[in-house]
Design a protein around this motif. Structure first.
Motif, PDB file in Angstrom:
ATOM      1  N   PRO A  30      79.464  58.979 138.251  1.00 32.94           N
ATOM      2  CA  PRO A  30      78.562  58.981 139.326  1.00 32.94           C
ATOM      3  C   PRO A  30      77.245  58.212 138.895  1.00 32.94           C
ATOM      4  CG  PRO A  30      79.431  61.107 139.122  1.00 32.94           C
ATOM      5  CD  PRO A  30      79.918  60.321 137.907  1.00 32.94           C
ATOM      6  N   GLY A  31      76.938  57.116 139.683  1.00 34.56           N
ATOM      7  CA  GLY A  31      75.687  56.290 139.450  1.00 34.56           C
ATOM      8  C   GLY A  31      75.947  55.065 138.872  1.00 34.56           C
ATOM      9  N   GLN A  32      77.317  54.933 138.466  1.00 32.44           N
ATOM     10  CA  GLN A  32      77.404  53.720 137.779  1.00 32.44           C
ATOM     11  C   GLN A  32      77.856  52.482 138.660  1.00 32.44           C
ATOM     12  OE1 GLN A  32      80.555  54.438 134.821  1.00 32.44           O
ATOM     13  NE2 GLN A  32      79.060  54.715 133.244  1.00 32.44           N
ATOM     14  N   ASP A  33      77.733  51.228 138.178  1.00 25.21           N
ATOM     15  CA  ASP A  33      78.374  50.232 139.079  1.00 25.21           C
ATOM     16  C   ASP A  33      79.728  49.509 138.475  1.00 25.21           C
ATOM     17  OD1 ASP A  33      75.983  50.200 140.413  1.00 25.21           O
ATOM     18  OD2 ASP A  33      75.094  48.469 139.388  1.00 25.21           O
ATOM     19  N   ARG A  81      76.250  48.185 149.489  1.00 22.39           N
ATOM     20  CA  ARG A  81      76.770  48.718 148.083  1.00 22.39           C
ATOM     21  C   ARG A  81      77.738  47.941 147.506  1.00 22.39           C
ATOM     22  NH1 ARG A  81      79.178  53.733 148.522  1.00 22.39           N
ATOM     23  NH2 ARG A  81      79.259  53.620 146.386  1.00 22.39           N
ATOM     24  N   ASP A 100      76.539  51.996 142.557  1.00 24.28           N
ATOM     25  CA  ASP A 100      76.238  53.380 142.466  1.00 24.28           C
ATOM     26  C   ASP A 100      77.206  54.252 142.975  1.00 24.28           C
ATOM     27  OD1 ASP A 100      74.324  55.519 142.483  1.00 24.28           O
ATOM     28  OD2 ASP A 100      73.562  55.462 144.456  1.00 24.28           O
ATOM     29  N   ALA A 102      80.151  57.049 143.940  1.00 24.24           N
ATOM     30  CA  ALA A 102      80.063  58.661 143.899  1.00 24.24           C
ATOM     31  C   ALA A 102      81.464  59.106 143.801  1.00 24.24           C
ATOM     32  CB  ALA A 102      79.223  59.100 145.170  1.00 24.24           C
ATOM     33  N   THR A 153      68.481  62.055 142.072  1.00 24.15           N
ATOM     34  CA  THR A 153      69.491  60.923 142.506  1.00 24.15           C
ATOM     35  C   THR A 153      68.796  59.907 141.729  1.00 24.15           C
ATOM     36  OG1 THR A 153      70.153  59.682 144.388  1.00 24.15           O
ATOM     37  CG2 THR A 153      67.990  60.842 144.608  1.00 24.15           C
ATOM     38  N   SER A 154      69.681  58.896 141.282  1.00 25.31           N
ATOM     39  CA  SER A 154      69.220  57.427 140.871  1.00 25.31           C
ATOM     40  C   SER A 154      68.914  56.352 141.871  1.00 25.31           C
ATOM     41  CB  SER A 154      70.041  57.107 139.632  1.00 25.31           C
ATOM     42  OG  SER A 154      71.194  56.825 140.268  1.00 25.31           O
ATOM     43  N   ASP A 155      69.285  56.792 143.103  1.00 28.62           N
ATOM     44  CA  ASP A 155      69.206  55.536 144.075  1.00 28.62           C
ATOM     45  C   ASP A 155      67.968  55.315 144.521  1.00 28.62           C
ATOM     46  OD1 ASP A 155      69.418  54.132 146.673  1.00 28.62           O
ATOM     47  OD2 ASP A 155      71.649  54.759 146.877  1.00 28.62           O
ATOM     48  N   LYS A 235      76.450  62.262 148.763  1.00 25.16           N
ATOM     49  CA  LYS A 235      77.070  62.040 147.291  1.00 25.16           C
ATOM     50  C   LYS A 235      76.727  63.371 146.457  1.00 25.16           C
ATOM     51  CE  LYS A 235      74.977  58.201 146.650  1.00 25.16           C
ATOM     52  NZ  LYS A 235      74.566  57.134 145.921  1.00 25.16           N
ATOM     53  N   ILE A 237      75.675  64.781 143.280  1.00 24.99           N
ATOM     54  CA  ILE A 237      74.777  64.453 142.285  1.00 24.99           C
ATOM     55  C   ILE A 237      74.874  65.269 141.144  1.00 24.99           C
ATOM     56  CG2 ILE A 237      72.567  63.703 141.648  1.00 24.99           C
ATOM     57  CD1 ILE A 237      73.591  61.878 143.843  1.00 24.99           C
TER      58      ILE A 237
END
Length: 305
Positions: A30-33, A81, A100, A102, A153-155, A235, A237
């Protein structure tokens, strides 16, 4: 006719199995591209690209045509996204960039391409994406204590909603924050007036949960779900396993203390048995000694003449 169909069926099954094995698989946290690969082998220019997930129905993950992205029929959870890795699509590269990720993004993605001179899009490849669930954290606390269950959350987008849940509680929330205020209507009764957000302003994406006056009924797995502005879905987290135990039970004893009682009982029985054996031995030795003394003091009987 039957003899011809059997080889044809075997060939079809063989092709299916090969295609399934060759299907690319992408794994992410989670959080990766991520980049989902797709490349058209046609020498003609690409005029349209469609990325879909069959389980989402008719809405697109991404639609590119007329040299621009078309967001009209895009699924809300993918807005802002997704993009093409190369808008120029050199060498037929139409790979998808998904930011990002999830756990809700897990699924089978289809890449379709329309080349110049063609009326329809063609399925070029499929990619299986698996987004692993967040690492579960373990917390232990005593009854009556206050804990902070972390979640961030990293967003960078503003947070529209926060939900803290426990699956064993059904549809009731531990805490729900949406539209700028707390939603108490669907809150589980046992958490009323006992929970709050660690930072009411949610700075830097901090949506950690404060849980007061713990009881053993609070044992369970807690899930933190966040929805950012512009996103259609929440999402997952963070997941946290909370165990509320009494101080005397932290050494691995059973919840009802029966483990400690059983060990103490066994030790007591062993010690008691040893004491009994020692006492019995001493009494036996004393008995033998007294018997010997009695025989020495008693004169032998005189025979009658």
């Amino acid at each position: 006719m039957v003899s011809l169909m059997i080889p044809l069926l075997c060939w079809t099954l063989c092709i299916s199995s090969v295609s399934a094995e060759d299907e690319p698989k992408v794994t992410a946290k989670p959080g990766q591209d991520v980049i989902l690969p797709c490349r058209s082998a046609e020498n003609k220019p690409v005029i349209a690209v469609e990325w879909r997930r069959p389980d989402l129905g008719s809405q697109y993950v991404l639609l590119y045509r007329d040299e621009q992205l078309d967001p009209e029929n895009q699924h809300p959870s993918y807005q802002n996204r997704v993009n093409l890795q190369d808008r120029q699509m050199k060498d037929g590269d139409v790979s998808l960039v998904l930011k990002d990720v999830a756990t809700n993004d897990t699924g089978r993605y289809e890449c379709r391409v329309q080349n110049e001179g063609s009326l329809d899009t063609k399925l070029i490849s499929t990619v299986q994406l698996e987004v692993l669930p967040p690492d579960q954290k373990n917390f232990t606390a005593e009854p009556g204590a206050t804990v902070i269950l972390p979640c961030r959350t990293s967003d960078q987008k503003p947070i529209a909603a926060v939900d803290w849940t426990r699956r064993d509680l059904g549809k009731k929330y531990i805490l729900s924050f949406r539209d700028g205020q707390f939603d108490f209507e669907d809150q589980h009764p046992s958490y009323k007036n006992r929970v709050a957000l660690h930072d009411g302003h949610m700075k830097d994406g901090d949506v950690s949960l404060v849980l007061k006056n713990l009881t053993t009924n609070d044992n369970g797995t807690y899930e933190c779900l966040v929805q950012n502005e512009g996103s259609g879905d929440r999402k997952l987290i963070s997941t946290i396993n909370l165990q509320v135990v009494s101080p005397g039970k932290k050494d691995g004893g059973s919840k009802d203390g029966s483990g400690g009682v059983t060990v103490g009982l066994i030790v007591g029985l062993i010690v008691g048995l040893i004491v009994c054996l020692v006492v019995a031995g001493i009494l036996f030795l004393m008995y033998k000694k007294q018997s010997a003394c009695f025989r020495k003091k008693t004169p032998d009987p005189v025979d009658d003449l």
